[in-house]
Design a protein around this motif. Structure first.
Motif, PDB file in Angstrom:
ATOM      1  N   THR A  16       0.835  -1.193   0.000  1.00  0.00           N
ATOM      2  CA  THR A  16       0.000   0.000   0.000  1.00  0.00           C
ATOM      3  C   THR A  16       0.871   1.246   0.000  1.00  0.00           C
ATOM      4  OG1 THR A  16      -1.953   0.996   1.056  1.00  0.00           O
ATOM      5  CG2 THR A  16      -0.246   0.102   2.533  1.00  0.00           C
ATOM      6  N   GLY A  17       0.257   2.380  -0.181  1.00  0.00           N
ATOM      7  CA  GLY A  17       0.980   3.642  -0.192  1.00  0.00           C
ATOM      8  C   GLY A  17       0.236   4.662  -1.037  1.00  0.00           C
ATOM      9  N   MET A  18       0.697   5.868  -0.960  1.00  0.00           N
ATOM     10  CA  MET A  18       0.061   6.965  -1.671  1.00  0.00           C
ATOM     11  C   MET A  18       0.258   6.832  -3.184  1.00  0.00           C
ATOM     12  SD  MET A  18      -1.246   8.893   0.737  1.00  0.00           S
ATOM     13  CE  MET A  18      -1.811   7.288   1.190  1.00  0.00           C
ATOM     14  N   SER A  19      -0.523   7.575  -3.917  1.00  0.00           N
ATOM     15  CA  SER A  19      -0.370   7.606  -5.371  1.00  0.00           C
ATOM     16  C   SER A  19       1.047   8.039  -5.717  1.00  0.00           C
ATOM     17  CB  SER A  19      -1.364   8.588  -5.992  1.00  0.00           C
ATOM     18  OG  SER A  19      -2.676   8.136  -5.820  1.00  0.00           O
ATOM     19  N   VAL A  92       2.942  -3.812   3.710  1.00  0.00           N
ATOM     20  CA  VAL A  92       4.147  -3.092   3.310  1.00  0.00           C
ATOM     21  C   VAL A  92       3.732  -1.721   2.789  1.00  0.00           C
ATOM     22  CG1 VAL A  92       6.160  -3.067   1.792  1.00  0.00           C
ATOM     23  CG2 VAL A  92       5.305  -5.253   2.703  1.00  0.00           C
ATOM     24  N   LEU A  93       4.188  -0.693   3.483  1.00  0.00           N
ATOM     25  CA  LEU A  93       3.928   0.678   3.055  1.00  0.00           C
ATOM     26  C   LEU A  93       5.056   1.129   2.150  1.00  0.00           C
ATOM     27  CD1 LEU A  93       2.488   3.442   3.176  1.00  0.00           C
ATOM     28  CD2 LEU A  93       3.821   3.907   5.267  1.00  0.00           C
ATOM     29  N   LEU A  94       4.710   1.519   0.929  1.00  0.00           N
ATOM     30  CA  LEU A  94       5.671   2.139   0.020  1.00  0.00           C
ATOM     31  C   LEU A  94       5.596   3.643   0.249  1.00  0.00           C
ATOM     32  CD1 LEU A  94       5.016   0.210  -3.323  1.00  0.00           C
ATOM     33  CD2 LEU A  94       6.569  -0.392  -1.441  1.00  0.00           C
ATOM     34  N   SER A  95       6.740   4.289   0.336  1.00  0.00           N
ATOM     35  CA  SER A  95       6.739   5.728   0.563  1.00  0.00           C
ATOM     36  C   SER A  95       7.875   6.381  -0.208  1.00  0.00           C
ATOM     37  CB  SER A  95       6.862   6.037   2.061  1.00  0.00           C
ATOM     38  OG  SER A  95       8.084   5.543   2.575  1.00  0.00           O
ATOM     39  N   ALA A  96       7.720   7.680  -0.393  1.00  0.00           N
ATOM     40  CA  ALA A  96       8.727   8.493  -1.064  1.00  0.00           C
ATOM     41  C   ALA A  96       8.487   9.940  -0.651  1.00  0.00           C
ATOM     42  CB  ALA A  96       8.622   8.346  -2.592  1.00  0.00           C
ATOM     43  N   LEU A 134      -1.517   4.762   7.575  1.00  0.00           N
ATOM     44  CA  LEU A 134      -0.945   3.557   6.982  1.00  0.00           C
ATOM     45  C   LEU A 134       0.364   3.176   7.679  1.00  0.00           C
ATOM     46  CD1 LEU A 134      -1.537   4.290   3.197  1.00  0.00           C
ATOM     47  CD2 LEU A 134      -2.808   2.712   4.655  1.00  0.00           C
ATOM     48  N   ARG A 135       1.134   4.178   8.031  1.00  0.00           N
ATOM     49  CA  ARG A 135       2.415   3.921   8.704  1.00  0.00           C
ATOM     50  C   ARG A 135       2.179   3.204  10.039  1.00  0.00           C
ATOM     51  NH1 ARG A 135       4.663   8.475   7.427  1.00  0.00           N
ATOM     52  NH2 ARG A 135       5.872   7.555   5.740  1.00  0.00           N
ATOM     53  N   ARG A 136       1.092   3.538  10.723  1.00  0.00           N
ATOM     54  CA  ARG A 136       0.794   2.913  12.018  1.00  0.00           C
ATOM     55  C   ARG A 136       0.456   1.440  11.894  1.00  0.00           C
ATOM     56  NH1 ARG A 136      -3.231   7.120  13.790  1.00  0.00           N
ATOM     57  NH2 ARG A 136      -1.899   8.935  13.719  1.00  0.00           N
ATOM     58  N   VAL A 137      -0.178   1.038  10.796  1.00  0.00           N
ATOM     59  CA  VAL A 137      -0.594  -0.361  10.651  1.00  0.00           C
ATOM     60  C   VAL A 137       0.407  -1.195   9.848  1.00  0.00           C
ATOM     61  CG1 VAL A 137      -3.046   0.181  10.896  1.00  0.00           C
ATOM     62  CG2 VAL A 137      -2.039   0.046   8.599  1.00  0.00           C
ATOM     63  N   ALA A 138       1.334  -0.531   9.195  1.00  0.00           N
ATOM     64  CA  ALA A 138       2.303  -1.249   8.351  1.00  0.00           C
ATOM     65  C   ALA A 138       3.248  -2.087   9.202  1.00  0.00           C
ATOM     66  CB  ALA A 138       3.102  -0.257   7.503  1.00  0.00           C
ATOM     67  N   THR A 139       3.538  -3.270   8.695  1.00  0.00           N
ATOM     68  CA  THR A 139       4.550  -4.099   9.341  1.00  0.00           C
ATOM     69  C   THR A 139       5.940  -3.781   8.801  1.00  0.00           C
ATOM     70  OG1 THR A 139       4.080  -5.863   7.738  1.00  0.00           O
ATOM     71  CG2 THR A 139       2.971  -6.001   9.872  1.00  0.00           C
ATOM     72  N   HIS A 140       5.988  -3.160   7.628  1.00  0.00           N
ATOM     73  CA  HIS A 140       7.256  -2.776   7.000  1.00  0.00           C
ATOM     74  C   HIS A 140       7.019  -1.501   6.202  1.00  0.00           C
ATOM     75  CE1 HIS A 140       8.483  -6.903   7.831  1.00  0.00           C
ATOM     76  NE2 HIS A 140       7.423  -7.312   7.159  1.00  0.00           N
ATOM     77  N   GLU A 141       8.063  -0.703   6.043  1.00  0.00           N
ATOM     78  CA  GLU A 141       8.023   0.463   5.160  1.00  0.00           C
ATOM     79  C   GLU A 141       9.229   0.416   4.245  1.00  0.00           C
ATOM     80  OE1 GLU A 141       7.678   5.363   5.183  1.00  0.00           O
ATOM     81  OE2 GLU A 141       7.507   4.261   7.069  1.00  0.00           O
ATOM     82  N   VAL A 142       8.980   0.662   2.964  1.00  0.00           N
ATOM     83  CA  VAL A 142      10.055   0.633   1.967  1.00  0.00           C
ATOM     84  C   VAL A 142      10.029   1.956   1.206  1.00  0.00           C
ATOM     85  CG1 VAL A 142      10.954  -0.518  -0.089  1.00  0.00           C
ATOM     86  CG2 VAL A 142       9.903  -1.879   1.738  1.00  0.00           C
ATOM     87  N   GLN A 143      11.150   2.654   1.238  1.00  0.00           N
ATOM     88  CA  GLN A 143      11.301   3.875   0.457  1.00  0.00           C
ATOM     89  C   GLN A 143      11.500   3.496  -1.006  1.00  0.00           C
ATOM     90  OE1 GLN A 143      11.677   7.393   1.110  1.00  0.00           O
ATOM     91  NE2 GLN A 143      10.657   6.953   3.058  1.00  0.00           N
ATOM     92  N   THR A 154      13.827  -5.924  -1.837  1.00  0.00           N
ATOM     93  CA  THR A 154      13.667  -5.581  -0.418  1.00  0.00           C
ATOM     94  C   THR A 154      12.349  -6.102   0.115  1.00  0.00           C
ATOM     95  OG1 THR A 154      15.056  -3.614  -0.663  1.00  0.00           O
ATOM     96  CG2 THR A 154      13.547  -3.663   1.223  1.00  0.00           C
ATOM     97  N   ILE A 155      11.276  -5.906  -0.637  1.00  0.00           N
ATOM     98  CA  ILE A 155       9.959  -6.399  -0.202  1.00  0.00           C
ATOM     99  C   ILE A 155       9.991  -7.915  -0.037  1.00  0.00           C
ATOM    100  CG2 ILE A 155       7.548  -6.717  -0.914  1.00  0.00           C
ATOM    101  CD1 ILE A 155       7.808  -3.932  -2.301  1.00  0.00           C
ATOM    102  N   LEU A 156      10.534  -8.603  -1.014  1.00  0.00           N
ATOM    103  CA  LEU A 156      10.591 -10.066  -0.952  1.00  0.00           C
ATOM    104  C   LEU A 156      11.375 -10.532   0.272  1.00  0.00           C
ATOM    105  CD1 LEU A 156      11.103 -10.868  -4.733  1.00  0.00           C
ATOM    106  CD2 LEU A 156       9.031 -11.254  -3.366  1.00  0.00           C
ATOM    107  N   HIS A 157      12.453  -9.848   0.572  1.00  0.00           N
ATOM    108  CA  HIS A 157      13.253 -10.203   1.747  1.00  0.00           C
ATOM    109  C   HIS A 157      12.456  -9.953   3.039  1.00  0.00           C
ATOM    110  CE1 HIS A 157      16.691 -10.638   4.387  1.00  0.00           C
ATOM    111  NE2 HIS A 157      16.387  -9.454   4.914  1.00  0.00           N
ATOM    112  N   LEU A 158      11.788  -8.802   3.121  1.00  0.00           N
ATOM    113  CA  LEU A 158      11.045  -8.446   4.333  1.00  0.00           C
ATOM    114  C   LEU A 158       9.911  -9.422   4.646  1.00  0.00           C
ATOM    115  CD1 LEU A 158      10.824  -4.577   3.928  1.00  0.00           C
ATOM    116  CD2 LEU A 158      12.124  -5.820   5.666  1.00  0.00           C
ATOM    117  N   VAL A 159       9.278  -9.937   3.594  1.00  0.00           N
ATOM    118  CA  VAL A 159       8.124 -10.842   3.815  1.00  0.00           C
ATOM    119  C   VAL A 159       8.534 -12.303   3.697  1.00  0.00           C
ATOM    120  CG1 VAL A 159       6.515  -9.064   3.056  1.00  0.00           C
ATOM    121  CG2 VAL A 159       7.263 -10.804   1.426  1.00  0.00           C
ATOM    122  N   ASP A 160       9.822 -12.538   3.548  1.00  0.00           N
ATOM    123  CA  ASP A 160      10.371 -13.895   3.468  1.00  0.00           C
ATOM    124  C   ASP A 160       9.706 -14.706   2.357  1.00  0.00           C
ATOM    125  OD1 ASP A 160      12.147 -15.891   4.251  1.00  0.00           O
ATOM    126  OD2 ASP A 160      10.709 -16.780   5.642  1.00  0.00           O
TER     127      ASP A 160
END
Length: 161
Positions: A16-19, A92-96, A134-143, A154-160
Motif C-alpha cells: 500500500t501507499g500513496m499515489s 508493506v507501506l511504500l513511501s517516497a 498507513l504507517r501505524r498499521v504497516a509491518t514494514h516500510e520501503v522507500q 527488499t519487499i521479498l526479503h522483508l516478507v520472506d
C-alpha cells in the motif's frame, strides 16, 4: 493409513501507499518474477461519486480466500482496505518524499489521477492524513527512491518470500 490433504498456507501481503509510490510498478515486477500479484486498480475497485475508489469487497474477499499460490501480493490504497488488514500477514507501506511523488504523478502516462487541480489537492491531503495512518498499521516500510529492482528485492526479503 489415512492421508489428509491440507490446503496450502498462502502468505498474503498488502502493498500500500500513496499515489505515485510505485505500487503498480511493484506488481508488474512481482508478476515478471513469477509471483501472484494483483493491482486493485485493475477491476478490483469501483469509482465513487466523489471520484475516490473503494475496493469491491466481495471480489477482494474472494481473492483473499484463494489458495493457489504460496504468496499473494495485493496492491492498493483505498479507504475500505482497513476491513481486510487482519487477513494480511504483512502490510508493506511504500513511501517516497512528496517532491518525488509530485514529479511521478505529473510524468506518468498510464494513470491520470492527480492531474486535475481537485485531485492534486486531494492527493496532498491524503499524503498528510492517510499516510500516517498507513504507517501505524504497516509491518514494514520501503522507500521507493531506489531502483525498482531493489524495491522489489527488499519487499521479498522483508516478507520472506
Amino acid at each position: 493409513m489415512c492421508q489428509h490433504q491440507y490446503a496450502p498456507v498462502v502468505k498474503r501481503v498488502l502493498v500500500t501507499g500513496m499515489s505515485g509510490t510505485g505500487k503498480s510498478s511493484v506488481v508488474r515486477e512481482l508478476v515478471a518474477r513469477g509471483y501472484k500479484a494483483v493491482d486493485t486498480d485493475d477491476g478490483w475497485s469501483e469509482t465513487q461519486p466523489d471520484g475516490r475508489q473503494l475496493w469491491r469487497e466481495d471480489a477482494i474477499q474472494a481473492l483473499l480466500a484463494t489458495e493457489d499460490a504460496e504468496v499473494l501480493f495485493v496492491a492498493g490504497c483505498e479507504q475500505n482496505q482497513a476491513k481486510f488488514h487482519a487477513q494480511f500477514d504483512h502490510i508493506v507501506l511504500l513511501s517516497a518524499p512528496i517532491d518525488t511523488l509530485v514529479v511521478r504523478l505529473a510524468a506518468r502516462a498510464n494513470n491520470s489521477y492527480g492531474k486535475t487541480p481537485e485531485e492534486f489537492r486531494r492527493f496532498h491531503e491524503d499524503v498528510e492524513t492517510v499516510e500516517p495512518l498507513l504507517r501505524r498499521v504497516a509491518t514494514h516500510e520501503v522507500q521507493t527512491t531506489m531502483p525498482l529492482n531493489e524495491v522489489v528485492t527488499t519487499i521479498l526479503h522483508l516478507v520472506d518470500a
